[in-house]
Design an enzyme around this catalytic site. Sequence first.
Site, PDB file in Angstrom:
ATOM      1  CB  SER A   1      -0.936   0.028   1.213  1.00 25.74           C
ATOM      2  OG  SER A   1      -1.909  -0.965   1.083  1.00 25.74           O
TER       3      SER A   1
ATOM      4  CG  HIS B   1      -4.060  -8.544   4.452  1.00 27.52           C
ATOM      5  ND1 HIS B   1      -2.964  -9.046   3.774  1.00 27.52           N
ATOM      6  CD2 HIS B   1      -4.082  -7.214   4.190  1.00 27.52           C
ATOM      7  CE1 HIS B   1      -2.354  -8.051   3.128  1.00 27.52           C
ATOM      8  NE2 HIS B   1      -3.017  -6.938   3.358  1.00 27.52           N
TER       9      HIS B   1
HETATM   10 ZN   LIG Z   1      -3.531  -1.108   0.045  1.00 23.81          ZN
END
Ligand SMILES: [Zn+2]
Length: 441
Positions: free
Chosen positions: A88, A274
């Site tokens: 990210s 996740h």
């Molecule tokens: Zn991300």
Amino acid sequence: MSSVKKAFLLFLLFVVLLPSVLKDQLSVFAESDPSGQNVKNVILMIPDGFSSAHAANYRIFKEGEFVLDSILVGMMKTHSKNSWVTDSAAAGTAMATGVKTRNGFIGIDEDGNSLKTILEAAKEEGKGTGLVGTKSITDATPAAFATHVHTRQNEGEIARQLMNKVDVLLGGGERNFLPASSGGVQEQRNLIKEAESSGYTFVQTKSELAEVKPNVEKLLGLFADNMMAAEIDRHRTEEPSLQEMTETALALLRRNNNGFFLMVEGSKIDRAGHAHDPAWVMHDIAAFESAVITALEFAEKDGETLVVVAGDHDTGGMSVGGYDEYRAEPEMLRKVEATAQFIAQCFNSERTNISEVMKQYTHLDVTKSEINELYRADIEKVPYLIAQIVSRSAYIDWVTYEHTGVDVPIYAYGPRSSLFQGVLDNTDLPKRIAKAMKINF
Ligand SMILES: [Zn+2]
């Protein structure tokens, strides 16, 4: 008719019909993109970890129109400077600065040089600025729009850099603004006190946020110690929704006569990926969709606001269907009432209530072998096993606990939205936003 003739007729049909179909398609976009119209404000919305598989599952889960479908314009490549699979930090940096960098880097290029972000460029033009998210507001995606650090883990430094640069900051991560002596993790200073003395109004709950007056100039809202709650578990907290935070941010920023740049992140779609927790994914997409509706309604009324929506990467490689069958049942997830993490905490220490707890929160009848597996598993594996049982009930499978490198959809609405059509690289995004806003970048 011979197959050659059939093929020829099909070809003719294609040649005659296609241009008219394309023309219709383009005229629809043209209507929502009046050329020559000014872009004063930009709302960039990032569903973290969202790809087209998320859209497909959510459409079935919702059994209704997915608002984003009506403003789809293109696809975006997501890879970073050093990997086909971005994190990210590198993805946020590309989307904020137009430059690819290494995974983990925030707002700097691969050699460590600071890069100007689209938020900083908008601020230089006198525009208002805002960052909204549901993880810590110092997490990689919001950080990439206003800070410059060598590692995304340095959240105390990120908090320091966010202060006084961004007018509206709403999200989690209070601990990154507090000295260790008062429960914080990294800081020496009390950044919340410093923010208040430099003119920020500080709020901590849903009701305090609702009472913020529209004439407040700078707002800091930290609603959780670290990440905010998953949408499916949020009713057990005092936290506001992403939609409520977006609405308040817009109410404050709209008062700037020069316009504004606001980034809103649906941060926890990524966390849910996740965790391989599909019910959590669906509810966080729903929360994001509500925020998108608020942004679109604002843009529709305003007429000078461009809304751009794109994920930063896929998380988890979630499938639509699986387990060697032609079958997908994401609508099963509507019965699930909590994250697997929350359900795991409801098992008693002897784990004798597995069957009842699973029934209560998932409405699934778990098998004897599933109960046995949950009974014997290491404590930290239990949420993953619950998520696996729920995933299987919906015929959803996963390929990784990390990110994948697939392209993600881009959506846009308002003046100059046609700039985002086609296959874009993530570095094109801020360049085109700058072009739409006619600002130096
Ligand atoms: Zn991300």
